[in-house]
Scaffold this motif. Sequence first.
Motif, mmCIF file in Angstrom:
data_model
loop_
_atom_site.group_PDB
_atom_site.id
_atom_site.type_symbol
_atom_site.label_atom_id
_atom_site.label_comp_id
_atom_site.label_asym_id
_atom_site.label_seq_id
_atom_site.Cartn_x
_atom_site.Cartn_y
_atom_site.Cartn_z
ATOM 1 N N THR A 139 0.836 -1.201 0.000
ATOM 2 C CA THR A 139 0.000 0.000 0.000
ATOM 3 C C THR A 139 0.870 1.251 0.000
ATOM 4 O O THR A 139 0.593 2.212 -0.714
ATOM 5 C CB THR A 139 -0.929 0.001 1.234
ATOM 6 N N LEU A 140 1.927 1.249 0.795
ATOM 7 C CA LEU A 140 2.851 2.379 0.831
ATOM 8 C C LEU A 140 3.509 2.583 -0.527
ATOM 9 O O LEU A 140 3.640 3.710 -1.003
ATOM 10 C CB LEU A 140 3.907 2.154 1.909
ATOM 11 N N ARG A 141 3.890 1.486 -1.156
ATOM 12 C CA ARG A 141 4.511 1.561 -2.474
ATOM 13 C C ARG A 141 3.537 2.127 -3.511
ATOM 14 O O ARG A 141 3.915 2.934 -4.354
ATOM 15 C CB ARG A 141 4.973 0.178 -2.893
ATOM 16 N N ARG A 142 2.289 1.723 -3.457
ATOM 17 C CA ARG A 142 1.279 2.235 -4.390
ATOM 18 C C ARG A 142 1.045 3.725 -4.174
ATOM 19 O O ARG A 142 0.897 4.482 -5.129
ATOM 20 C CB ARG A 142 -0.027 1.475 -4.238
ATOM 21 N N ARG A 143 0.985 4.136 -2.904
ATOM 22 C CA ARG A 143 0.786 5.565 -2.627
ATOM 23 C C ARG A 143 1.964 6.386 -3.128
ATOM 24 O O ARG A 143 1.792 7.458 -3.680
ATOM 25 C CB ARG A 143 0.589 5.792 -1.129
ATOM 26 N N LEU A 144 3.186 5.881 -2.948
ATOM 27 C CA LEU A 144 4.370 6.575 -3.439
ATOM 28 C C LEU A 144 4.343 6.662 -4.962
ATOM 29 O O LEU A 144 4.642 7.705 -5.537
ATOM 30 C CB LEU A 144 5.636 5.866 -2.962
ATOM 31 N N HIS A 145 3.951 5.572 -5.619
ATOM 32 C CA HIS A 145 3.877 5.563 -7.080
ATOM 33 C C HIS A 145 2.834 6.563 -7.568
ATOM 34 O O HIS A 145 3.062 7.302 -8.530
ATOM 35 C CB HIS A 145 3.565 4.151 -7.576
ATOM 36 N N ARG A 146 1.685 6.614 -6.910
ATOM 37 C CA ARG A 146 0.651 7.591 -7.290
ATOM 38 C C ARG A 146 1.132 9.016 -7.069
ATOM 39 O O ARG A 146 0.846 9.901 -7.855
ATOM 40 C CB ARG A 146 -0.627 7.348 -6.482
ATOM 41 N N ARG A 147 1.849 9.213 -5.997
ATOM 42 C CA ARG A 147 2.365 10.560 -5.706
ATOM 43 C C ARG A 147 3.380 11.001 -6.761
ATOM 44 O O ARG A 147 3.394 12.144 -7.186
ATOM 45 C CB ARG A 147 2.984 10.568 -4.331
ATOM 46 N N ILE A 148 4.242 10.082 -7.189
ATOM 47 C CA ILE A 148 5.214 10.405 -8.239
ATOM 48 C C ILE A 148 4.493 10.689 -9.549
ATOM 49 O O ILE A 148 4.849 11.608 -10.276
ATOM 50 C CB ILE A 148 6.244 9.266 -8.400
#
Length: 133
Positions: free
Chosen positions: A7-16
């Motif tokens: 979930t953290l990785r997905r949020r970081l990817h969306r933020r980028i």
Amino acid sequence: MNGERLTLRRRLHRRILALRVTLWTLIVPPTVWAVHFIFCYLWVAVSCAQLGAFPRFTIAFIAGTGLALAIILASGVIAFVQSRTPGDPPPHDEGTDIDRLRFLATATLLLAALSFIAVLFTAAPALMLTDCR
């Protein structure tokens, strides 16, 4: 635990993906390299002039080089993600927003790679040289 990491990785990817590469982000990697270059050469010049000896590999030099590499790497990662935005294949020469974004992202990625190597080459003399002559 693993699901939380995903979930953290997905949020970081969306933020980028939410970030947009612009002309301002294009100049970040070479500007960081230029500041690092000036920092290194002034540091050596002042050390040789005041101490009369080549400066040792200090924490300030390691921290400055590490910070420069981290900023350039972050810029390159953002550009890499942005350059993978779906769309037509290269060349990105249409006047659409997506083509402009992908062109700037690709250019930023290439400049980040070049600047990363330049920072390493700027820091290399501190590892090899021991004399101010």
